[in-house]
Design a protein around this motif. Structure first.
Motif: not given
Length: 495
Positions: A31-41, A304-316
């Protein structure tokens, strides 16, 4: 060996400890692989559709946010970013913490809001699994805009730059790639920014220190119970009734721990004792307990922090939004790392006071816990050492999080200084371990001077095990060796 599927669920401190202790490899969850590919595309398509400036993707960084970068230079932009930001200095970050940085960076990227290429995440996983640890330096992060310099050093090996530790040898990344037959990665748009934005330097330090803290808090109770019995203290302050009417969880737990350690002791059962004991013995549940409660809160922040997205910008991708915000700001970690310094320092502070009492020549114990005191100085100077370290901890408790220095020509005008809080917190936990090691030496020495009376079976077993590495002090000898062995004993054993 079963691999841990990263990106498949929530990381907890317990899961991290299990991964570390078992030496598990990691694999990216489907599921992580799918999320990463989707966001990059999504990002690639977005850049094909628009020439509008998108921060850090087709613009400069920080104060240079308004400088537009041409489409054919976006790869060079990310390459340059890593090189220019890898300006750390000072000591090297300990290897276990670097490995945690890799793991936590992979976890953050696995959510699919960073627009990195799948190949980049797989290379980070290869680094982790093959124990290829980039050389990272302790100094250079302001704890906002992410841990820029440390994370740049963590990331430059991806593009064939910098140094790494591999098979216990520090080598150039180019040499590593020759050995393994690998090619350096060519980063795509936004990837460099995703790699160096984030709080994984602070987070990795925090996780490492929290794991050490929980171990040392158990040791603190065990050593304190040994000192309590050796100093001929009363059991009354540890009976449950007083703690039930002030029911802080850590206090209740500590009192129960001490009672369990003292259960069956001939010494604690003696009659005719003094009416009260000094606070450093009597108030162990209140002091140790407060630190335990603090650690529990701090752990919740880090989980909480280690399960967060902390880079910028955030892509949705689903919302068709790219949001430039501030999740890289380390304020939650800076405050709690400062708090953790204080919680740990108090464990060392009260331990040093028990050592002081044990060597004071009171309650039937000889001065400095040695025969022929005068001819022998005994354990006199161990307390000096403990006092020196306890005082250093007080100095290290000056909060980093209240400080800020403007950077990036005023664009980054408030920073957390959480990285400095992180590195000093590691020094505090290492200092506490040494102070407890000194108390263990003095407590077991005093216990043996109470013979023929015995302590509890648990404490006697601890004494017996400890005596295999540090013998009874009959006369003056080199005590630095005893302290070193006592520290090693605490490191190597759980209680």
């Amino acid at each position: 060996m079963i691999k841990y599927e990263i990106g498949s669920g929530v990381l907890s401190l317990a899961i991290l400890q299990e991964i570390i202790q078992s030496g598990k490899s990691i694999v990216l969850a489907a599921e992580a692989t799918a999320r990463i590919i989707k966001c990059r595309n999504y990002l690639d398509e977005k850049l094909r559709q628009t020439e509008a400036p998108i921060y850090g993707i087709n613009t400069g960084f920080g104060y240079l946010q308004n400088v537009k970068v041409e489409a054919d230079k976006l790869t060079q932009l990310q390459h340059n970013l890593l090189l220019s930001h890898a300006c750390g200095t000072g000591q090297e970050v300990p290897k276990p913490i670097v490995k945690l940085m890799l793991l936590l960076k992979i976890q953050s990227l696995s959510y699919g809001h960073s627009a990195v290429a799948l190949e980049t995440v797989h290379r980070l996983i290869d680094f982790y699994n093959q124990n290829i640890l980039p050389v990272v330096y302790t100094q250079g992060s302001l704890g906002a805009s992410g841990d820029l310099a440390p994370l740049a050093h963590l990331s430059i090996p991806l593009i064939g730059e910098g140094e790494v530790w591999y098979k216990e040898e520090k080598i150039q990344t180019s040499q590593l790639y020759q050995q393994l037959g690998w090619q350096a990665l060519t980063l795509q748009s936004k990837e460099g920014l995703a790699l160096i934005n984030g709080t994984q330097f602070m987070s990795a330090y925090g996780v490492y220190v929290l794991l050490q803290s929980k171990r040392l808090l158990d040791w603190a109770d065990a050593i304190a119970a040994t000192a309590i019995d050796a100093f001929d203290c009363r059991i009354d302050p540890f009976l449950s009734l007083s703690h039930l009417i002030r029911p802080h969880q850590g206090q209740l737990q500590t009192a129960e721990n001490v009672r369990n350690w003292l259960d069956g002791s001939e010494l604690i059962a003696q009659t005719g004792k003094q009416t009260q004991d000094p606070y450093s013995f009597r108030c162990v549940p209140q002091v140790h307990g407060a630190s335990k409660d603090s650690v529990a809160y701090i752990q919740s922040v880090f989980e909480t922090e280690i399960n967060a997205v902390t880079d910028n910008p955030n892509v949705f991708p689903d919302e068709d939004l790219i949001i430039s915000a501030g999740n890289f700001h380390g304020q939650p970690l800076a405050l709690t790392l400062d708090f953790l310094c204080m919680a740990l320092a108090e464990i060392g502070s009260i331990s040093e006071r028990r050592t002081f009492q044990l060597i004071s020549g009171s309650r039937g114990l000889p001065p400095f816990l040695v025969k022929q005191a005068g001819l022998n100085s005994g354990l006199m100077i161990t307390q000096y050492t403990a006092a020196s370290i306890a005082s250093e901890n007080k100095q290290l408790c000056t909060p980093a999080s209240v400080d800020s220095i403007v950077s990036s020509n005023g664009q980054e005008d408030h920073v957390s200084m959480g990285a400095n809080a992180a590195t000093k917190c590691l020094r505090v936990v290492q200092n506490v371990e040494r102070i407890l090691a000194i108390e263990l030496i003095t407590a077991t020495q005093a216990l043996e001077l109470r013979r023929p009376l015995k302590s509890s079976p648990k404490i006697e077993n601890l004494w017996k095990d400890f005596r295999t590495v540090v013998s009874f002090n009959e006369a003056d000898r080199l005590l630095a060796t005893d302290i070193e062995r006592s520290v090693a004993f605490i490191k190597a054993n759980q209680v």
